[in-house]
Design a protein around this motif. Structure first.
Motif, mmCIF file in Angstrom:
data_model
loop_
_atom_site.group_PDB
_atom_site.id
_atom_site.type_symbol
_atom_site.label_atom_id
_atom_site.label_comp_id
_atom_site.label_asym_id
_atom_site.label_seq_id
_atom_site.Cartn_x
_atom_site.Cartn_y
_atom_site.Cartn_z
ATOM 1 N N GLN A 227 1.429 -5.743 5.799
ATOM 2 C CA GLN A 227 0.689 -4.495 5.934
ATOM 3 C C GLN A 227 1.416 -3.319 5.293
ATOM 4 O OE1 GLN A 227 -2.412 -3.915 7.238
ATOM 5 N NE2 GLN A 227 -2.149 -1.810 6.545
ATOM 6 N N CYS A 228 2.721 -3.222 5.526
ATOM 7 C CA CYS A 228 3.480 -2.071 5.028
ATOM 8 C C CYS A 228 4.935 -2.472 4.846
ATOM 9 C CB CYS A 228 3.355 -0.899 5.999
ATOM 10 S SG CYS A 228 4.255 0.589 5.481
ATOM 11 N N VAL A 229 5.575 -1.900 3.823
ATOM 12 C CA VAL A 229 7.007 -2.088 3.563
ATOM 13 C C VAL A 229 7.618 -0.705 3.379
ATOM 14 C CG1 VAL A 229 8.751 -3.163 2.102
ATOM 15 C CG2 VAL A 229 6.550 -4.299 2.444
ATOM 16 N N SER A 230 8.735 -0.455 4.059
ATOM 17 C CA SER A 230 9.401 0.852 3.985
ATOM 18 C C SER A 230 10.903 0.660 3.932
ATOM 19 C CB SER A 230 9.020 1.731 5.179
ATOM 20 O OG SER A 230 9.341 1.077 6.392
ATOM 21 N N VAL A 231 11.611 1.741 3.571
ATOM 22 C CA VAL A 231 13.068 1.736 3.427
ATOM 23 C C VAL A 231 13.635 2.808 4.335
ATOM 24 C CG1 VAL A 231 14.976 1.984 1.796
ATOM 25 C CG2 VAL A 231 12.834 0.986 1.034
ATOM 26 N N LYS A 232 14.799 2.516 4.959
ATOM 27 C CA LYS A 232 15.427 3.500 5.844
ATOM 28 C C LYS A 232 16.902 3.205 6.012
ATOM 29 C CE LYS A 232 14.724 3.710 10.246
ATOM 30 N NZ LYS A 232 16.122 3.663 10.718
ATOM 31 N N LEU A 233 17.618 4.246 6.424
ATOM 32 C CA LEU A 233 19.004 4.156 6.869
ATOM 33 C C LEU A 233 19.032 4.079 8.399
ATOM 34 C CD1 LEU A 233 20.550 6.788 4.446
ATOM 35 C CD2 LEU A 233 21.127 4.362 4.488
ATOM 36 N N PRO A 234 20.201 3.846 9.015
ATOM 37 C CA PRO A 234 20.220 3.714 10.481
ATOM 38 C C PRO A 234 19.646 4.904 11.227
ATOM 39 C CG PRO A 234 22.273 2.916 9.572
ATOM 40 C CD PRO A 234 21.511 3.489 8.430
ATOM 41 N N ASN A 235 19.924 6.140 10.771
ATOM 42 C CA ASN A 235 19.470 7.340 11.486
ATOM 43 C C ASN A 235 18.524 8.203 10.656
ATOM 44 O OD1 ASN A 235 21.064 6.748 13.786
ATOM 45 N ND2 ASN A 235 22.871 7.586 12.753
ATOM 46 N N SER A 236 17.875 7.625 9.700
ATOM 47 C CA SER A 236 17.013 8.403 8.800
ATOM 48 C C SER A 236 15.546 8.051 9.034
ATOM 49 C CB SER A 236 17.372 8.101 7.342
ATOM 50 O OG SER A 236 16.932 6.806 6.985
ATOM 51 N N PRO A 237 14.630 8.901 8.563
ATOM 52 C CA PRO A 237 13.216 8.524 8.600
ATOM 53 C C PRO A 237 12.934 7.426 7.585
ATOM 54 C CG PRO A 237 13.485 10.612 7.486
ATOM 55 C CD PRO A 237 14.830 10.266 8.041
ATOM 56 N N SER A 238 11.899 6.655 7.821
ATOM 57 C CA SER A 238 11.528 5.561 6.912
ATOM 58 C C SER A 238 10.554 6.071 5.859
ATOM 59 C CB SER A 238 10.890 4.423 7.707
ATOM 60 O OG SER A 238 9.737 4.868 8.382
ATOM 61 N N LEU A 239 10.769 5.636 4.626
ATOM 62 C CA LEU A 239 9.916 6.016 3.498
ATOM 63 C C LEU A 239 9.149 4.787 3.023
ATOM 64 C CD1 LEU A 239 12.354 8.276 1.447
ATOM 65 C CD2 LEU A 239 10.656 8.969 3.140
ATOM 66 N N PRO A 240 7.824 4.841 3.005
ATOM 67 C CA PRO A 240 7.048 3.660 2.588
ATOM 68 C C PRO A 240 7.109 3.440 1.083
ATOM 69 C CG PRO A 240 5.590 5.489 3.079
ATOM 70 C CD PRO A 240 6.962 5.947 3.442
ATOM 71 N N ILE A 241 7.191 2.177 0.702
ATOM 72 C CA ILE A 241 7.185 1.806 -0.724
ATOM 73 C C ILE A 241 6.043 0.843 -1.040
ATOM 74 C CG2 ILE A 241 9.650 2.204 -1.056
ATOM 75 C CD1 ILE A 241 10.112 -0.783 -0.669
ATOM 76 N N TYR A 242 5.353 0.358 -0.019
ATOM 77 C CA TYR A 242 4.174 -0.494 -0.230
ATOM 78 C C TYR A 242 3.284 -0.379 0.990
ATOM 79 C CZ TYR A 242 1.232 -4.660 -0.404
ATOM 80 O OH TYR A 242 0.168 -5.499 -0.383
ATOM 81 N N SER A 243 1.972 -0.322 0.755
ATOM 82 C CA SER A 243 1.002 -0.267 1.839
ATOM 83 C C SER A 243 -0.251 -0.997 1.387
ATOM 84 C CB SER A 243 0.674 1.184 2.210
ATOM 85 O OG SER A 243 -0.255 1.223 3.272
ATOM 86 N N ALA A 244 -0.728 -1.921 2.222
ATOM 87 C CA ALA A 244 -1.917 -2.700 1.886
ATOM 88 C C ALA A 244 -3.171 -1.893 2.176
ATOM 89 C CB ALA A 244 -1.939 -4.003 2.685
ATOM 90 N N LEU A 245 -4.221 -2.143 1.424
ATOM 91 C CA LEU A 245 -5.495 -1.491 1.659
ATOM 92 C C LEU A 245 -6.158 -2.059 2.904
ATOM 93 C CD1 LEU A 245 -6.849 -1.504 -1.998
ATOM 94 C CD2 LEU A 245 -6.028 0.467 -0.735
ATOM 95 N N PRO A 246 -7.056 -1.313 3.533
ATOM 96 C CA PRO A 246 -7.737 -1.859 4.715
ATOM 97 C C PRO A 246 -8.532 -3.117 4.405
ATOM 98 C CG PRO A 246 -8.081 0.509 4.542
ATOM 99 C CD PRO A 246 -7.411 0.082 3.294
ATOM 100 N N ILE A 247 -9.172 -3.176 3.209
ATOM 101 C CA ILE A 247 -9.904 -4.361 2.772
ATOM 102 C C ILE A 247 -9.126 -4.948 1.606
ATOM 103 C CG2 ILE A 247 -12.080 -5.243 1.872
ATOM 104 C CD1 ILE A 247 -13.419 -2.758 3.088
#
Length: 348
Positions: A227-247
């Motif tokens: 559904q979704c792929v994101s990147v983050k550090l231990p204490n950081s917010p996550s930034l999305p790098i991939y997101s699937a469409l609803p359909i």
């Protein structure tokens, strides 16, 4: 007609987007470290770990598998790791194997009996988990590991990787040293270490692509399950790098026909609105006519018989019966009247 084309993992995971996400998080960490002292920054010379978070569309159907699986990556996370190997008895047999084919970084070979005796308390297990970077264990003692190691290993993600010493055990350990741990639990979200914050961005992107290739192969529906792929550090917010469409599977064969259907639906909705408005106006007119034609209901008069009965009850007087004559108690009794009460009873 639309053209269907299967995208490769590299195309689904956009290289430019992933590089932008890594650079943004590195800049964020640098700004956070500006206000800290030099002593705290020197503690993290190796850099913080970068995590690749993967969210699935559905929860995995397999059981709670706590054993991590090594995933090969082009750039190893640990340069010179300290390794601990947990084996079963006899210990001397395994020590001979490591003497015959030594592996760099193996600092401790401990048996399961020694682990029970020397690491009973939580503090001892925690010290053991913090003393080494990687842990390997014999597959024959897999069922005993969760109870012996405790949560100090599993909360810090120091799960021991399993090794079968009957065949190619040295290659299995090297594969775990040069890769990263993949642990897919019972939840629909998991994270994998792909690098460190002091690395080059290109190395981080290459590791992220290699990890997602391995993850897509091990999932039942491959990329369709992500559904979704994101990147983050231990204490950081996550930034999305991939997101699937609803359909995910959208096939457009006749786009003109779909446009006609949309226009028909819009026209039908407008006609329905007009009919509803006309119906409301008619209902309001009928209600006004009914209000005018409603007859006036006369109040019912109470019958005359009931009123007469109530007046008779008020006029009646309550008859008070006269009190009985008082009596006297004989033989020293009190005086109550003409009659006297003797020993045997009352006498008139």
């Amino acid at each position: 007609e639309g053209i269907e084309r299967m995208a490769t993992p590299v195309e689904r995971l956009d290289v430019e987007q992933t590089s932008k996400a890594f650079t943004a998080l590195i800049q964020w960490q640098q700004k956070q470290a500006e206000g800290k002292s030099k002593t705290t920054t020197n503690l993290f010379e190796d850099g913080d770990k970068f995590y690749l978070q993967v969210q699935l569309k559905e929860t995995p159907q397999h059981g709670n598998n706590i054993v991590p699986k090594p995933v090969p990556i082009p750039h190893p996370i640990h340069k010179k790791p300290d390794i601990c190997v947990i084996v079963r008895e006899p210990l001397a047999q395994y020590q001979k194997k490591f003497e015959q084919s030594p592996i760099d970084g193996v600092k401790l070979i401990i048996s399961i009996n020694q682990l029970r005796k020397d690491h009973k308390e939580y503090a001892d297990r925690r010290k053991l988990a913090n003393s080494y970077d990687l842990f390997f264990a014999d597959q024959a003692i897999q069922k005993f590991l969760p109870k012996l190691l405790g949560k100090s290993f599993y909360t810090t993600r120091k799960h021991p990787m399993l090794v079968t010493f009957n065949r190619d055990w040295a290659q299995q350990i090297l594969k775990g040293v040069n890769g990263t741990n993949l642990h897919i639990g019972t939840a629909n979200c998991f994270s994998i270490v792909v690098g460190r914050s002091n690395w080059e961005v290109d190395h981080l992107v290459e590791n992220a692509i290699a990890v997602m290739q391995a993850v897509a192969k091990k999932l039942p529906k491959h990329w369709e399950a992500v559904q979704c792929v994101s990147v983050k550090l231990p204490n950081s917010p996550s930034l999305p790098i991939y997101s699937a469409l609803p359909i995910t599977s959208l096939k457009m064969k006749n786009p003109k026909a779909k446009r006609q259907i949309k226009t028909q639906k819009q026209e039908n909705s407008v006609e329905e609105d007009k009919e509803s408005v006309e119906g409301v106006e008619k209902s309001e007119e009928n209600d006004e006519e009914e209000e005018k034609e409603e007859p006036v209901v006369e109040e019912k008069k109470k019958p005359v018989v009931e009123e007469k009965k109530k007046e008779e009850k008020k006029q009646k007087k309550v008859e008070i019966k006269p009190l009985k004559q008082k009596t006297e108690r004989g033989n020293g009794g009190r005086y109550f009247g003409k009659a006297t009460r003797g020993k045997g009873g009352v006498s008139k």
